[in-house]
Design a protein around this motif. Structure first.
Motif, PDB file in Angstrom:
ATOM      1  N   ALA A 100       5.017  23.400 -44.086  1.00 40.17           N
ATOM      2  CA  ALA A 100       4.103  24.537 -44.014  1.00 40.17           C
ATOM      3  C   ALA A 100       4.079  25.219 -45.375  1.00 40.17           C
ATOM      4  CB  ALA A 100       4.574  25.526 -42.942  1.00 40.17           C
ATOM      5  N   PRO A 101       3.038  26.009 -45.647  1.00 40.90           N
ATOM      6  CA  PRO A 101       3.017  26.758 -46.908  1.00 40.90           C
ATOM      7  C   PRO A 101       4.261  27.642 -47.025  1.00 40.90           C
ATOM      8  CG  PRO A 101       0.860  26.815 -45.875  1.00 40.90           C
ATOM      9  CD  PRO A 101       1.812  26.216 -44.868  1.00 40.90           C
ATOM     10  N   ALA A 102       4.836  27.645 -48.200  1.00 36.65           N
ATOM     11  CA  ALA A 102       6.076  28.387 -48.459  1.00 36.65           C
ATOM     12  C   ALA A 102       5.741  29.637 -49.248  1.00 36.65           C
ATOM     13  CB  ALA A 102       7.064  27.500 -49.212  1.00 36.65           C
ATOM     14  N   ARG A 103       5.664  30.756 -48.548  1.00 37.85           N
ATOM     15  CA  ARG A 103       5.268  32.007 -49.182  1.00 37.85           C
ATOM     16  C   ARG A 103       6.291  33.096 -48.894  1.00 37.85           C
ATOM     17  NH1 ARG A 103      -0.053  30.520 -46.699  1.00 37.85           N
ATOM     18  NH2 ARG A 103      -1.266  29.617 -48.395  1.00 37.85           N
ATOM     19  N   THR A 136      23.439  15.641 -49.265  1.00 40.15           N
ATOM     20  CA  THR A 136      23.326  16.991 -48.711  1.00 40.15           C
ATOM     21  C   THR A 136      21.929  17.143 -48.120  1.00 40.15           C
ATOM     22  OG1 THR A 136      22.595  17.933 -50.828  1.00 40.15           O
ATOM     23  CG2 THR A 136      24.966  18.007 -50.345  1.00 40.15           C
ATOM     24  N   SER A 137      21.834  17.939 -47.073  1.00 42.53           N
ATOM     25  CA  SER A 137      20.554  18.230 -46.427  1.00 42.53           C
ATOM     26  C   SER A 137      20.390  19.737 -46.339  1.00 42.53           C
ATOM     27  CB  SER A 137      20.516  17.646 -45.016  1.00 42.53           C
ATOM     28  OG  SER A 137      20.629  16.250 -45.070  1.00 42.53           O
ATOM     29  N   ALA A 138      19.194  20.195 -46.618  1.00 44.25           N
ATOM     30  CA  ALA A 138      18.920  21.636 -46.558  1.00 44.25           C
ATOM     31  C   ALA A 138      17.602  21.872 -45.833  1.00 44.25           C
ATOM     32  CB  ALA A 138      18.861  22.235 -47.957  1.00 44.25           C
ATOM     33  N   GLU A 139      17.526  23.043 -45.242  1.00 43.12           N
ATOM     34  CA  GLU A 139      16.308  23.479 -44.575  1.00 43.12           C
ATOM     35  C   GLU A 139      15.890  24.796 -45.193  1.00 43.12           C
ATOM     36  OE1 GLU A 139      15.416  22.973 -40.207  1.00 43.12           O
ATOM     37  OE2 GLU A 139      15.938  25.112 -40.285  1.00 43.12           O
ATOM     38  N   VAL A 140      14.589  24.968 -45.408  1.00 42.98           N
ATOM     39  CA  VAL A 140      14.051  26.194 -45.994  1.00 42.98           C
ATOM     40  C   VAL A 140      13.160  26.864 -44.957  1.00 42.98           C
ATOM     41  CG1 VAL A 140      12.665  27.182 -47.859  1.00 42.98           C
ATOM     42  CG2 VAL A 140      14.093  25.155 -48.302  1.00 42.98           C
ATOM     43  N   VAL A 141      13.430  28.148 -44.720  1.00 43.60           N
ATOM     44  CA  VAL A 141      12.625  28.923 -43.768  1.00 43.60           C
ATOM     45  C   VAL A 141      11.995  30.106 -44.493  1.00 43.60           C
ATOM     46  CG1 VAL A 141      14.035  28.247 -41.773  1.00 43.60           C
ATOM     47  CG2 VAL A 141      14.573  30.355 -43.000  1.00 43.60           C
ATOM     48  N   ASP A 142      10.877  30.581 -43.914  1.00 42.69           N
ATOM     49  CA  ASP A 142      10.214  31.752 -44.469  1.00 42.69           C
ATOM     50  C   ASP A 142      10.703  33.013 -43.754  1.00 42.69           C
ATOM     51  OD1 ASP A 142       8.833  31.863 -42.027  1.00 42.69           O
ATOM     52  OD2 ASP A 142       6.943  31.165 -42.883  1.00 42.69           O
ATOM     53  N   GLU A 143      10.100  34.147 -44.090  1.00 39.63           N
ATOM     54  CA  GLU A 143      10.530  35.436 -43.528  1.00 39.63           C
ATOM     55  C   GLU A 143      10.401  35.497 -42.015  1.00 39.63           C
ATOM     56  OE1 GLU A 143       9.530  38.486 -47.125  1.00 39.63           O
ATOM     57  OE2 GLU A 143       7.834  37.496 -46.144  1.00 39.63           O
ATOM     58  N   GLY A 145      11.026  33.012 -40.095  1.00 41.00           N
ATOM     59  CA  GLY A 145      11.958  32.035 -39.537  1.00 41.00           C
ATOM     60  C   GLY A 145      11.345  30.663 -39.323  1.00 41.00           C
ATOM     61  N   ALA A 146      10.105  30.464 -39.767  1.00 41.83           N
ATOM     62  CA  ALA A 146       9.451  29.160 -39.642  1.00 41.83           C
ATOM     63  C   ALA A 146       9.980  28.214 -40.714  1.00 41.83           C
ATOM     64  CB  ALA A 146       7.938  29.311 -39.775  1.00 41.83           C
ATOM     65  N   THR A 147      10.268  26.986 -40.320  1.00 42.93           N
ATOM     66  CA  THR A 147      10.734  25.988 -41.281  1.00 42.93           C
ATOM     67  C   THR A 147       9.546  25.526 -42.114  1.00 42.93           C
ATOM     68  OG1 THR A 147      12.457  25.247 -39.763  1.00 42.93           O
ATOM     69  CG2 THR A 147      11.879  23.750 -41.553  1.00 42.93           C
ATOM     70  N   VAL A 148       9.670  25.689 -43.442  1.00 47.93           N
ATOM     71  CA  VAL A 148       8.590  25.293 -44.340  1.00 47.93           C
ATOM     72  C   VAL A 148       8.891  23.988 -45.069  1.00 47.93           C
ATOM     73  CG1 VAL A 148       7.778  27.657 -44.645  1.00 47.93           C
ATOM     74  CG2 VAL A 148       9.421  26.709 -46.276  1.00 47.93           C
ATOM     75  N   CYS A 149      10.185  23.613 -45.102  1.00 51.02           N
ATOM     76  CA  CYS A 149      10.564  22.427 -45.859  1.00 51.02           C
ATOM     77  C   CYS A 149      11.950  21.962 -45.432  1.00 51.02           C
ATOM     78  CB  CYS A 149      10.560  22.774 -47.347  1.00 51.02           C
ATOM     79  SG  CYS A 149      11.109  21.474 -48.445  1.00 51.02           S
ATOM     80  N   ARG A 150      12.154  20.663 -45.461  1.00 52.45           N
ATOM     81  CA  ARG A 150      13.482  20.063 -45.305  1.00 52.45           C
ATOM     82  C   ARG A 150      13.664  19.093 -46.462  1.00 52.45           C
ATOM     83  NH1 ARG A 150      11.718  19.147 -39.806  1.00 52.45           N
ATOM     84  NH2 ARG A 150      12.544  20.830 -38.544  1.00 52.45           N
ATOM     85  N   GLY A 151      14.875  19.018 -46.970  1.00 57.38           N
ATOM     86  CA  GLY A 151      15.110  18.099 -48.076  1.00 57.38           C
ATOM     87  C   GLY A 151      16.516  17.535 -48.070  1.00 57.38           C
TER      88      GLY A 151
END
Length: 164
Positions: A100-103, A136-143, A145-151
């Motif tokens: 999703a867009p990461a803003r 390593t695995s990471a998850e990025v969430v927005d304000e 709490g929606a997941t915008v990226c996994r890497g």
């Protein structure tokens, strides 16, 4: 200055000290929120200079954040301030899933699994000069709490020998 908590080094402070001066982290405004027990949380407030054509954090900014989260989690496996001295983790491969867009303010979380912690421990303790490839695995969430990226990052980790 690094402080101690209950006889152990404050690895959040250690992660901030080691990761703070990295040029990519400075450019993106990455900050270490927490690092302890092989886990880390990092954040950034999407800088306008790193946005793409839709006003979302550019993929390179997300990669930098996921990379930093993996590094901070590895630092968080340290038991003393000297554990990471001379340790060189180098990214060997990466895979990213953009969802999703990461803003706005973004938070990345990474937790090392037991196998990675054990392999890393051999280098941090000085028992070995290098590890097999670690992931390593990471998850990025927005304000919201929606997941915008996994890497995922594959790392080659070694300890540089001191010059004699």
């Amino acid at each position: 200055m690094l402080s101690r908590q209950h006889g152990r080094v404050d690895v959040t402070a250690l992660a901030r000290t080691l990761l703070g001066p990295v040029p990519a982290h400075l450019t993106a405004g990455i900050e270490v929120l927490r690092a302890a027990d092989g886990a880390a949380e990092l954040a950034l407030s999407t800088p306008h200079a790193l946005t793409n054509v839709i006003g979302s954090l550019h993929s390179s900014g997300l990669i930098a954040l996921v990379d930093a989260a993996g590094l901070a989690a590895m630092i968080a496996a340290s038991e003393s301030a000297d554990d990471f001295q001379g340790v060189v983790p180098l990214g060997a491969a990466a895979s990213m899933e953009f969802l999703a867009p990461a803003r706005g303010r973004l938070v990345a979380s990474c937790r090392l699994d037991d196998a990675v912690r054990e392999a890393l421990r051999t280098v941090l303790s000085g028992a070995s000069d290098r590890t097999a490839r670690l992931t390593t695995s990471a998850e990025v969430v927005d304000e919201a709490g929606a997941t915008v990226c996994r890497g995922r990052f594959d790392w080659s980790v070694r300890r540089m020998r001191k010059a004699v």
